[in-house]
Design an enzyme around this catalytic site. Structure first.
Site, PDB file in Angstrom:
ATOM      1  N   ALA A  76       0.842  -1.205   0.000  1.00 20.38           N
ATOM      2  CA  ALA A  76       0.000   0.000   0.000  1.00 20.38           C
ATOM      3  C   ALA A  76       0.869   1.244   0.000  1.00 20.38           C
ATOM      4  O   ALA A  76       2.020   1.230   0.454  1.00 20.38           O
ATOM      5  CB  ALA A  76      -0.913   0.000   1.229  1.00 20.38           C
ATOM      6  N   ASP A  77       0.302   2.318  -0.494  1.00 23.14           N
ATOM      7  CA  ASP A  77       0.948   3.622  -0.433  1.00 23.14           C
ATOM      8  C   ASP A  77      -0.134   4.675  -0.262  1.00 23.14           C
ATOM      9  O   ASP A  77      -1.197   4.584  -0.874  1.00 23.14           O
ATOM     10  CB  ASP A  77       1.759   3.905  -1.700  1.00 23.14           C
ATOM     11  N   THR A  78       0.145   5.659   0.578  1.00 24.59           N
ATOM     12  CA  THR A  78      -0.826   6.719   0.872  1.00 24.59           C
ATOM     13  C   THR A  78      -0.197   8.077   0.608  1.00 24.59           C
ATOM     14  O   THR A  78       0.957   8.318   0.976  1.00 24.59           O
ATOM     15  CB  THR A  78      -1.272   6.642   2.349  1.00 24.59           C
TER      16      THR A  78
END
Length: 197
Positions: A76-78
């Site tokens: 994941a990346d935010t």
């Protein structure tokens, strides 16, 4: 719940304490596996939600050669998105202060890209949350930055910390997405994973 995952070894490719806590909250047994120096750059042509989606896939691709059959990896990346630009993790105190000044009294978007990857397939999705901040005083910003040192957080804030308690006036979308993992959407996506036989 999620009986379809029983044949998989679930792997979270993140050292984020918040992602670990949120994934554990789904009641899924998992292990953490991380690589050093995974490239998180992206093409300049990407905008908004396409950026963390691209990075989540790139993170997965960095691990893909190491995956074994029966392993299901979550990457994941935010990002925090304001005025057509990314507010990433601040490099120092002054940059953190500048980011919070920019967010003060305004609405911004938080985008998270998530990829589910096995040796046989990959599925990716994004989640978006709009966050509105009250107008923050210089004193409040400095107190938060000095006390909580949010240099490991996109946009220089953690919604679950003091600044979220006193500053966030409105949220449209998943609260947990702001923390870095849209767990409700992740749960739905995991329900659709074919059993591993």
């Amino acid at each position: 719940m999620l009986d379809n995952l029983k044949g998989y070894q679930v792997i979270l490719a993140s050292n984020s304490p918040r992602r670990k806590e949120l994934l554990a909250g789904l009641g899924i047994a998992y292990e953490v596996r991380t690589l050093t120096d995974v490239d998180e750059s992206y093409p300049d042509t990407l905008q908004g939600a396409d950026i963390p989606l691209y990075i989540s896939r790139e993170k997965a691709n960095a691990y893909r050669a190491l995956l074994k059959p029966g392993e299901l990896m979550i990457t994941a990346d935010t990002i925090v998105w304001l005025d057509g630009r990314v507010l990433g993790k601040p490099h120092d105190r002054e940059e953190a202060m500048q980011m919070l000044r920019a967010l003060s009294g305004r609405t911004h978007e938080v985008f998270t890209g998530v990829s589910l990857t096995t040796t046989a397939w990959q599925r990716s999705f994004t989640a978006e949350t709009a966050v509105t901040f009250a107008t923050l005083t210089e004193e409040e910003i400095a107190w938060y930055v000095d006390r909580f040192r949010p240099l490991d957080k996109a946009g220089a804030y953690g919604v679950q910390e003091w600044i979220g308690f006193i500053g966030v006036t409105h949220i449209s979308g998943s609260y947990y997405n702001i923390m870095g993992l849209p767990v409700q959407r992740l749960y739905k996506e995991l329900q659709g994973v074919p059993p591993y036989i």
